[in-house]
Design a protein around this motif. Structure first.
Motif, short mmCIF file in Angstrom:
data_model
loop_
_atom_site.label_atom_id
_atom_site.label_comp_id
_atom_site.label_asym_id
_atom_site.label_seq_id
_atom_site.Cartn_x
_atom_site.Cartn_y
_atom_site.Cartn_z
N PHE A 1 0.83 -1.20 0.00
CA PHE A 1 0.00 0.00 0.00
C PHE A 1 0.87 1.26 0.00
N GLY B 1 2.46 1.81 -3.40
CA GLY B 1 1.49 2.35 -4.35
C GLY B 1 1.14 3.80 -4.05
N ASP B 2 1.06 4.13 -2.75
CA ASP B 2 0.74 5.49 -2.34
C ASP B 2 1.82 6.48 -2.76
N ILE C 1 -7.47 -0.60 -2.57
CA ILE C 1 -6.43 -1.48 -3.09
C ILE C 1 -6.96 -2.89 -3.11
N PHE D 1 -4.35 -0.46 -7.34
CA PHE D 1 -4.58 0.63 -6.38
C PHE D 1 -5.30 1.72 -7.14
#
Length: 176
Positions: free
Chosen positions: A58, A61-62, A90, A166
């Protein structure tokens, strides 16, 4: 803890981003509405099952989302605003393991006013972390402002096996 550094094209939001530095994120490409980044999964990024912790995927991806949302070079009049996440979803599709190289490809799908919609695909490959990207199947470095395609790459050109999708919703707000 492993000593890590950021490399590749630079972006001002990474100057004090200690989480991305710790994760060893390498920026491969940045342009308006697009970012491609890479990192290698280390032991301290794994959960009790020996696979990548969902929080690491996560966070990775963020970071790609943040880079795609915020221009590397701000236009006049934009220096007092930032773009942040207003919400994300996600989907974890497959596990990733220690030593695998993750690549996140973020693309803006839509923007209207102060709001935007972004898709980030996260891929895993067993390629050697020190291996240079190949001309086909891997993202290539780009300088800020250079043109990048904003469509999902064809399956043959994807940088590994798709492990997560995501979707981010953004909002531009005043900088504090």
């Amino acid at each position: 803890m492993a000593e890590t550094t950021l490399s590749g094209p630079t972006h001002q939001i990474l100057e004090n981003d200690y989480a991305s530095e710790w994760m060893g994120i390498e920026v491969l490409a940045i342009s308006d509405g697009h970012a491609t980044i890479r990192m290698t999964l280390r032991q301290e990024m794994l959960n009790g099952f020996g696979m990548a912790h969902g929080g690491m995927i996560f966070a990775f991806g963020d970071t790609a989302f943040a880079l795609a949302c915020n221009p590397a070079v701000q236009a006049p009049g934009e220096e007092n605003s930032i773009t942040v996440a207003s919400g994300v979803d996600i989907n974890f599709l497959k596990p990733a393991f220690r030593g695998q190289v993750l690549t996140a490809v973020a693309d803006r799908r839509s923007s209207a006013g102060r709001s935007g919609l972004y898709d980030i695909q996260i891929f895993a490959t067993d390629a050697q972390p020190d291996a240079a990207p190949s001309p086909e199947g891997q993202p290539t470095p780009a300088q800020p402002g250079s043109a990048q395609p904003s469509s999902i790459p064809p399956r043959s050109a994807q940088p590994g096996e798709l492990i997560a999708e995501f979707r981010g919703r953004s909002r531009t707000i005043p900088k504090k």
